[in-house]
Each structure stands twice: as structure tokens, then as C-alpha cells.
Design an enzyme around this catalytic site. Structure first.
Site: not given
Ligand code: PLP
Length: 380
Positions: A71, A151, A179, A199-200, A236, A324
Site C-alpha cells: 500500500g 486506519n 483500510q 493485500a495484507h 518481476t 511509539c
Molecule cells: N494506507 C493506509 C490507510 C494504511 O492503513 C496502510 C497500512 O497500515 C498503508 C497505507 C500502507 O500499506 P502497506 O502496509 O501495505 O505498505
């Protein structure tokens, strides 16, 4: 010791189907999708099939989806790729004060490179209104970047309304939907010109992101290498992770609606039971539409980083609503932007539910929290 995982906004554990798809791909589909031989063609077919799945799920055309390393990269690629591609002297960009660091730190860097930014503040519930954005647009504005869902507090923005307003003014819209994917019912790429995903957060593999780039949006690759991803992102493709994403998409398409209802019930039950068990607890972003799985609360008198450790020692995994660093807690930029004072901004934690959590776990989570908060308040 058994543990209770309520940190799905940080990462959502891979579904069994995802693990099988990744393993199966590593074993049986190892080719490089750029190779022209049979093994390469097999890998290519797999990733194109999953690109199609994305388009069926989220709208748009399959060739408008580009795979990235996560992301974070999708956000940066969206902003930098668009700015590099547009042929305009205008340099004003609008975003919000509550974006993820993937966007905010990119903006910080771009400011040093001569771009001008306006950071729109949300209201006290973490909501950024269309009017607040419209008010700061001017003839120099080339891009607006607003997240679909926050998030930390889970506030869901009206991205369709923001998009409609920007369309009338012919201003490009990037939306960080990391999110929102899976968690917001009607999410569609039709609401933006550029949209980022990861994806995660939907129980897929880590290290895989997706960027939607609407056809016709000016764009220049920022990762140079081979001509992968239609020359928009060199490197790749992470084929096994893409296979895992495919399994996660299938699961969310089949069960998403039911899962969102289930998560809302769990979250509301958790909120109610915490309110009954613990005095002086404030629920943040409560009165607006928020992610069904997210509960963000302030426990007065409890430093969030210490509370997270105390909860962890009792088997409960949650996040401090703030970063933190070296033993000191940094106030959450999201809560500060929402107008909360510094004390609240260092005393808030986020519960984020997901696959695997059950109604039976809720009273245990509440009791763990009650004990930890009580102990911390008594020691102040
Ligand atoms: N954008 C938002 C709103 C997120 O919550 C996060 C990850 O917590 C990201 C971007 C970044 O995604 P990634 O962990 O896949 O780099």
C-alpha cells in the site's frame, strides 16, 4: 498462554485458502511471467486472471490495475507517477491532515521539491467534508488525495461526493483505500482516478499492493526496470503473493457482506461491554459511519504505549493510536487533527477485529482491558 488478536488494521492474518494458494503457486507456478516459454505463460495467465478478479470486484478494467510492493508504494506511485505525467505548471495539492504516513511523508518530500500543499482538517469525528475540500481548491490545484477510511479511528469519508465535486472541476483524485477494501460495502474504483490497496489488510500476503490508474490519467512510472505492468511499474511481479491475493478476493466476494455484519456486531458488543466495565472511557468517531471492525477509545490517565504493553502481557494484541518511538509516545496526528488535546492523543488505543475473532472472546477482551486500565490508573 492463549492470545486474542484485535489488530487487523495493522495486518490481517492470512486465510487458510491464501496460504494454500501461495504454497501451490510457489510449488507449481514458479515461472517468470515475462518469460515466453510455457512456465512463463502459466504465471502470466495466473496474474492476468487475478487482475480480472479485481476488476470484477471493484469496477474498472483489468488493465487499469497495477501490482506494487504494498500500500505504501501504491500511494507514493499514485502521487508521484501522476505529478510526473501531467504537463502543467500548476503545483498545488490538497490532502487531509489524517492521511497515513505513506501519503503524508510523500507530501512532505514533495514540498521540498516545490509543490504547495493544503492539509484539510477533519471535524471532531474524523470526517472531512466535501465543502472543506472545495473551499481550499484554486486554479493551481492539480491533485486531491483523500483516504477512503482512516486506519486509526475508522472514519469513512464520502469519497463518491468528493469525487463528483472534483470531476466537475476537472481535478484528479487519488484515494488511499487500503483500510476500506473489504470493509466498506460499496467500494468502487469508479469513485477515483487513482486508488491504492494492500493485500495484507484483507487477509492476503504482506508485501503486495495494488494501484488503480484510470485509463487516460497522465502517468509516468517511478520504478524503472523491465516493461512489466504495461511499463508503469518495473520489476518481476510477486506471482505467489498475487495468487494469495486471488484467494483473499474470492473469500471477500463470497463472504464480505456477512462478515461486515458479523464484525459490526462484535465491535458494538465490545464497545458496550467496555463502557459498562470501565469508567472514564471515551469512544472516538462514534457518531459517524466508521469501519465495521474498528473501535478507537481514549482511557484517561493511561499512556497508550504502556497500556498496549500491559495488554500484551495479558495476551491481548491491540495498537496504540499513536506511533511509539524510543520509549516515548508520540501523540496521534489523527486525534490532534480531530481537535483532541495532547493528553487524549497519547491515551488512546485501537481495537480492530477480523476473521477469527468470536463473540465468545469479547468478555475476555473486556476483562483483560478492565484489569490493565485499573492497574495503570491505580499506579499513577
Ligand atoms: N494506507 C493506509 C490507510 C494504511 O492503513 C496502510 C497500512 O497500515 C498503508 C497505507 C500502507 O500499506 P502497506 O502496509 O501495505 O505498505
Amino acid at each position: 498462554m492463549s492470545f486474542y488478536y484485535l489488530d487487523h488494521n495493522a495486518t490481517a492474518p492470512a486465510l487458510p485458502e491464501v496460504i494454500s494458494a501461495v504454497t501451490n503457486c510457489l510449488q507449481n507456478n514458479f515461472g517468470n511471467p515475462s518469460s515466453s516459454h510455457a512456465q512463463g505463460r502459466k504465471a502470466r495467465a495466473l496474474i492476468e486472471e487475478i487482475r480480472e478478479d479485481l476488476a470484477h470486484w471493484l469496477g474498472g478494467k483489468s488493465h487499469e490495475f497495477v501490482f506494487t510492493s504494498g500500500g505504501t508504494e501504491a500511494d507514493q506511485l499514485a502521487i508521484r507517477g501522476f505529478l510526473a505525467g501531467q504537463n502543467s505548471p500548476h503545483k498545488h495539492i490538497v490532502t487531509t491532515a489524517i492521511e497515513h504516513p505513506a501519503v503524508l511523508r510523500t507530501c512532505e518530500q514533495l514540498e521540498k521539491e516545490g509543490y504547495k500543499f493544503t492539509y484539510v482538517k477533519p471535524d471532531s469525528n474524523g470526517l472531512v467534508t466535501v465543502e472543506a475540500i472545495e473551499k481550499v481548491l484554486h486554479s493551481d490545484t492539480v491533485l486531491v488525495s483523500v483516504m477512503a477510511a482512516n486506519n486509526e479511528v475508522g472514519s469513512i469519508q464520502s469519497i463518491q461526493d468528493i469525487s463528483a465535486m472534483l470531476k466537475k472541476r476537472n481535478i484528479t483524485f487519488h484515494c488511499d483505500a487500503v483500510q476500506a477494501l473489504g470493509r466498506v460495502e460499496s467500494l468502487s474504483v469508479q469513485s477515483a482516478d487513482l486508488m491504492s490497496f494492500s493485500a495484507h489488510k484483507i487477509n492476503g500476503p504482506k508485501g503486495l499492493g495494488i494501484l488503480y490508474i484510470r485509463k487516460g490519467i497522465p502517468f509516468v512510472s517511478q520504478i524503472l526496470g523491465g516493461p512489466q505492468e504495461r511499463d508503469l511499474r518495473g520489476g518481476t511481479e510477486n506471482v505467489s503473493a498475487i495468487a494469495g491475493l486471488g484467494a483473499a478476493i474470492q473469500w471477500w466476494r463470497a463472504h464480505g457482506s456477512e462478515e461486515r455484519k458479523r464484525l459490526t456486531l462484535l465491535r458494538d458488543t465490545l464497545q458496550k461491554q467496555l463502557q459498562e466495565a470501565i469508567p472514564d472511557m471515551q469512544v472516538n468517531a462514534e457518531v459517524i459511519s466508521r469501519l465495521p471492525n474498528t473501535l478507537h477509545v481514549t482511557f484517561s490517565g493511561c499512556r497508550a504505549d504502556m497500556l498496549v504493553i500491559a495488554l500484551d502481557m495479558r495476551g491481548l494484541c491491540v495498537s496504540a493510536g499513536s506511533a511509539c518511538a524510543s520509549g516515548s509516545v508520540k501523540a496521534s496526528h489523527v486525534l490532534l487533527a480531530m481537535g483532541h488535546n495532547a493528553e487524549a492523543a497519547v491515551s488512546s488505543i485501537r481495537y480492530s477485529l477480523g476473521f477469527g475473532n468470536t463473540l465468545e472472546e469479547i468478555p475476555i477482551v473486556v476483562e483483560i482491558t478492565r484489569q490493565a486500565v485499573k492497574a495503570m490508573r491505580e499506579n499513577v
